[in-house]
Design a protein around this motif. Structure first.
Motif, PDB file in Angstrom:
ATOM      1  N   GLU A 137      69.692 -28.094  75.333  1.00 13.97           N
ATOM      2  CA  GLU A 137      70.786 -27.455  75.914  1.00 13.97           C
ATOM      3  C   GLU A 137      70.634 -26.612  77.115  1.00 13.97           C
ATOM      4  O   GLU A 137      71.019 -26.709  78.075  1.00 13.97           O
ATOM      5  CB  GLU A 137      71.725 -26.917  75.192  1.00 13.97           C
ATOM      6  CG  GLU A 137      72.605 -28.078  74.502  1.00 13.97           C
ATOM      7  CD  GLU A 137      72.100 -28.806  73.525  1.00 13.97           C
ATOM      8  OE1 GLU A 137      70.855 -28.603  73.117  1.00 13.97           O
ATOM      9  OE2 GLU A 137      72.703 -29.911  72.935  1.00 13.97           O
TER      10      GLU A 137
ATOM     11  N   SER B 214      75.499 -31.139  76.853  1.00 17.31           N
ATOM     12  CA  SER B 214      74.392 -31.404  75.649  1.00 17.31           C
ATOM     13  C   SER B 214      73.171 -31.486  76.216  1.00 17.31           C
ATOM     14  O   SER B 214      72.944 -31.380  77.490  1.00 17.31           O
ATOM     15  CB  SER B 214      74.901 -32.777  75.032  1.00 17.31           C
ATOM     16  OG  SER B 214      75.944 -32.763  74.401  1.00 17.31           O
ATOM     17  N   ALA B 215      72.127 -31.748  75.344  1.00 13.88           N
ATOM     18  CA  ALA B 215      70.715 -31.955  75.827  1.00 13.88           C
ATOM     19  C   ALA B 215      70.724 -33.300  76.142  1.00 13.88           C
ATOM     20  O   ALA B 215      71.609 -34.186  75.815  1.00 13.88           O
ATOM     21  CB  ALA B 215      69.924 -31.656  74.445  1.00 13.88           C
TER      22      ALA B 215
ATOM     23  N   ARG C 133      74.382 -30.771  64.438  1.00 13.51           N
ATOM     24  CA  ARG C 133      74.339 -31.933  65.208  1.00 13.51           C
ATOM     25  C   ARG C 133      75.585 -32.286  65.721  1.00 13.51           C
ATOM     26  O   ARG C 133      76.697 -32.312  65.121  1.00 13.51           O
ATOM     27  CB  ARG C 133      73.569 -32.972  64.523  1.00 13.51           C
ATOM     28  CG  ARG C 133      72.136 -32.713  64.096  1.00 13.51           C
ATOM     29  CD  ARG C 133      71.140 -32.204  65.205  1.00 13.51           C
ATOM     30  NE  ARG C 133      71.229 -33.168  66.285  1.00 13.51           N
ATOM     31  CZ  ARG C 133      70.202 -33.855  66.422  1.00 13.51           C
ATOM     32  NH1 ARG C 133      69.289 -34.443  65.675  1.00 13.51           N
ATOM     33  NH2 ARG C 133      70.374 -34.929  67.596  1.00 13.51           N
ATOM     34  N   GLY C 134      75.422 -32.607  66.876  1.00 14.00           N
ATOM     35  CA  GLY C 134      76.854 -33.087  67.576  1.00 14.00           C
ATOM     36  C   GLY C 134      77.567 -32.011  68.183  1.00 14.00           C
ATOM     37  O   GLY C 134      78.750 -32.446  68.686  1.00 14.00           O
ATOM     38  N   GLY C 135      77.235 -30.535  68.080  1.00 16.20           N
ATOM     39  CA  GLY C 135      78.159 -29.605  68.043  1.00 16.20           C
ATOM     40  C   GLY C 135      78.670 -29.207  69.249  1.00 16.20           C
ATOM     41  O   GLY C 135      79.381 -28.337  69.693  1.00 16.20           O
ATOM     42  N   SER C 136      78.229 -29.888  70.431  1.00 14.13           N
ATOM     43  CA  SER C 136      78.669 -29.531  71.876  1.00 14.13           C
ATOM     44  C   SER C 136      80.174 -29.845  71.901  1.00 14.13           C
ATOM     45  O   SER C 136      80.780 -29.182  72.746  1.00 14.13           O
ATOM     46  CB  SER C 136      77.747 -30.391  72.977  1.00 14.13           C
ATOM     47  OG  SER C 136      76.504 -30.056  72.681  1.00 14.13           O
TER      48      SER C 136
ATOM     49  N   THR D 297      67.127 -33.738  71.609  1.00 14.12           N
ATOM     50  CA  THR D 297      67.194 -32.821  70.465  1.00 14.12           C
ATOM     51  C   THR D 297      66.417 -33.581  69.321  1.00 14.12           C
ATOM     52  O   THR D 297      65.813 -33.080  68.219  1.00 14.12           O
ATOM     53  CB  THR D 297      68.775 -32.798  70.045  1.00 14.12           C
ATOM     54  OG1 THR D 297      69.271 -32.222  71.203  1.00 14.12           O
ATOM     55  CG2 THR D 297      68.952 -31.516  68.913  1.00 14.12           C
TER      56      THR D 297
HETATM   57  N1  ASP Z   1      72.036 -31.854  71.390  1.00 13.80           N
HETATM   58  C1  ASP Z   1      72.778 -31.736  70.325  1.00 13.80           C
HETATM   59  C2  ASP Z   1      72.609 -32.886  69.221  1.00 13.80           C
HETATM   60  O1  ASP Z   1      71.881 -33.750  69.780  1.00 13.80           O
HETATM   61  C3  ASP Z   1      74.475 -31.345  70.508  1.00 13.80           C
HETATM   62  C4  ASP Z   1      75.100 -32.302  70.830  1.00 13.80           C
HETATM   63  O2  ASP Z   1      74.477 -33.377  71.606  1.00 13.80           O
HETATM   64  O3  ASP Z   1      76.411 -32.299  70.810  1.00 13.80           O
HETATM   65  O4  ASP Z   1      72.987 -33.143  68.258  1.00 13.80           O
END
Ligand code: ASP
Ligand code: ADP
Ligand code: MG
Length: 439
Positions: A119, A35-36, A195-198, A41
């Motif tokens: 990312e 992720s970042a 969001r959260g897609g990693s 993000t």
């Molecule tokens: N960097 C993205 C987010 O903050 C994806 C992730 O962290 O999964 O949503």
């Protein structure tokens, strides 16, 4: 081969990046999804909002702060002069481009390009860091294999074919690194998996290569039995089935992107949730097996809107429900919960972008009441509907203002709708009634 995904906190500090290196450095070949760095993000989203609001000076300030933060991280991680220079040249380029963007006008496309930088930065820096540490690593660009189609769903056939080609043509390595979250769309433009897609990136790759296991490394020791952001003394759950994990993720357990288990379920690829800061903790293992019956965990999802649709002659008028559902279909708005009585139905949505248009259509044949700021509190566990302890759930009815209940729609899920201001109290009461009574 295993796929290991490390989230924002795991790559969010020099100390944690070092933990990640120690976790992956066992000589086994593996794929790492990053992720970042935590906060990046969100900062990139803020920069985009400044462009929307025509506030370039605030955007530039945010960009400069982030730039300084990245230089500090690079200096702390990469002491090798040549590699340090190479990394800073990349970082400078990213920030120069961001500055240029702030003077342009907003578009969805621009927003997606901006949020993809987090990312790209974390993976570039980590790849160089591993090289400095003598670990053979290769960067696999996610934009060359991760794609969504016109319905914004992953194009799995494309991902599978292209991932295999990309890894085959890449320089042989022990650690293959790729970006989570980012992808291209049907037109080849930069996009993302929300969001959260990693987490989703990791399981899509896991399914593409039929991985031995997918590991999601984060800042907590697995899925807890209640939301640790709102309830004290929650406990990690050692085993979950795919269905249980999917319900919890969908209904707000932030530790997993809602779609995480979808790609790996059919092939029975295990998903393990682990804590980067405490790698020895067991964490949570998600498989196709059910270990026990009864309530295992509680999650909550906010920003829910409840819509009550009243029609004096609902039961008499067959086709009423069809008419209602068609309106939601036309406006591509999924319904989460639904309850009915003889004269009214209540349902909930979390995407309220088309709410006004939906209401206009519904008002042509019914009276409509809207309640915003609601939360779905969801209890999950195999066969909970039939379990002897489930009755404890109803003891809270006397204390909490419940707007809707969905019971029996599936054997694994009971959902309650409460006003968001009651959510914390509801989660705490359920924790007391259910887990303390059972302990
Ligand atoms: N960097 C993205 C987010 O903050 C994806 C992730 O962290 O999964 O949503
Ligand atoms: P990452 O950046 O590693 O992807 P996230 O912030 O997305 O991490 O997910 C981890 C966080 O999810 C935890 O720190 C915790 O606050 C939150 N969370 C919410 N519900 C749960 C739950 N039921 N179990 C564990 N963590 C949860
Ligand atoms: Mg996450």
């Amino acid at each position: 081969m295993k796929v290991l995904k490390f989230g924002g906190t795991s790559v969010g500090s020099v100390e944690n990046i070092n933990n990640v290196k120690n976790i992956i450095n066992d000589g086994e070949q593996k794929i790492i999804v990053l992720s970042a760095m935590s906060g990046t993000t969100n900062a990139l989203v803020k920069i985009t909002n400044c462009i929307v609001n025509n506030e370039p000076n605030i955007a530039i300030e945010l960009i400069n702060d982030l730039h300084i933060q990245y230089f500090e991280t690079v200096d702390a991680l990469i002491s090798n002069k040549k590699l340090n220079k190479e990394t800073k040249a990349y970082v400078n380029n990213v920030f120069d481009v961001l500055v240029q963007y702030t003077y342009g006008s907003y578009s969805t496309q621009l927003e997606r390009k901006i949020v993809s930088q987090g990312e790209l930065l974390s993976t570039f820096i980590f790849d160089i860091y591993l090289r400095q540490e003598g670990i053979r690593s290769t960067l696999l660009p996610a934009l060359s294999f991760m794609r969504i189609d016109k319905t914004n769903e992953p194009d799995f056939f494309y991902i599978k074919q292209n991932f295999k080609t990309v890894i085959k043509n890449a320089a042989e390595a022990t650690i293959y690194i790729t970006q989570g979250f980012i992808c291209i769309d049907e037109h080849g433009e930069v996009s993302n998996l929300q969001r959260g897609g990693s987490d989703y990136t990791a399981t899509l790759i896991g399914a593409a290569i039929k991985a031995e296991e997918v590991q999601i490394w984060t800042d907590i020791d697995g899925m807890h039995n209640n939301d640790p952001r709102f309830v004290e003394h929650t406990k990690p759950i050692s085993n979950l089935s795919y269905e249980e994990a999917a319900e919890l993720a969908y209904f707000g357990a932030k530790i997993l992107h809602p779609q995480t288990v979808t790609p790996v379920k059919a092939d029975g690829i295990p998903v393990r949730l682990k804590n980067t800061m405490n790698p020895d903790a067991h964490g949570t293992l998600i498989t196709g097996n059910y270990t026990e019956n009864g309530i295992k965990a509680i999650a909550a999802k906010d920003n829910i809107t409840a819509i009550k649709i009243k029609s004096g002659r609902m039961l008499q008028s067959h086709g009423f429900l069809k008419k209602v559902f068609e309106i939601f279909e036309v406006f591509e708005t999924p319904i989460d919960m639904i309850t009915t009585s003889e004269v009214a139905i209540s349902l909930t949505i979390d995407d309220d972008r088309s709410l006004d248009k939906i209401v206009t259509e519904l008002e042509k044949f019914a009276l409509i009441d809207i309640d915003k700021n609601q939360s779905i509190v969801c209890l999950v566990g195999h066969s909970i509907v039939h379990h002897q302890d489930t009755f404890k759930l109803f003891q809270i009815l006397q204390d909490v203002k419940i707007r809707m209940i969905s019971y029996g729609g599936s054997n694994n899920n009971i959902s309650l709708l409460v006003p968001t201001y009651e959510k914390k109290a509801t989660l705490e009461r359920l924790q007391d009634y259910i887990f303390k009574c059972l302990a």
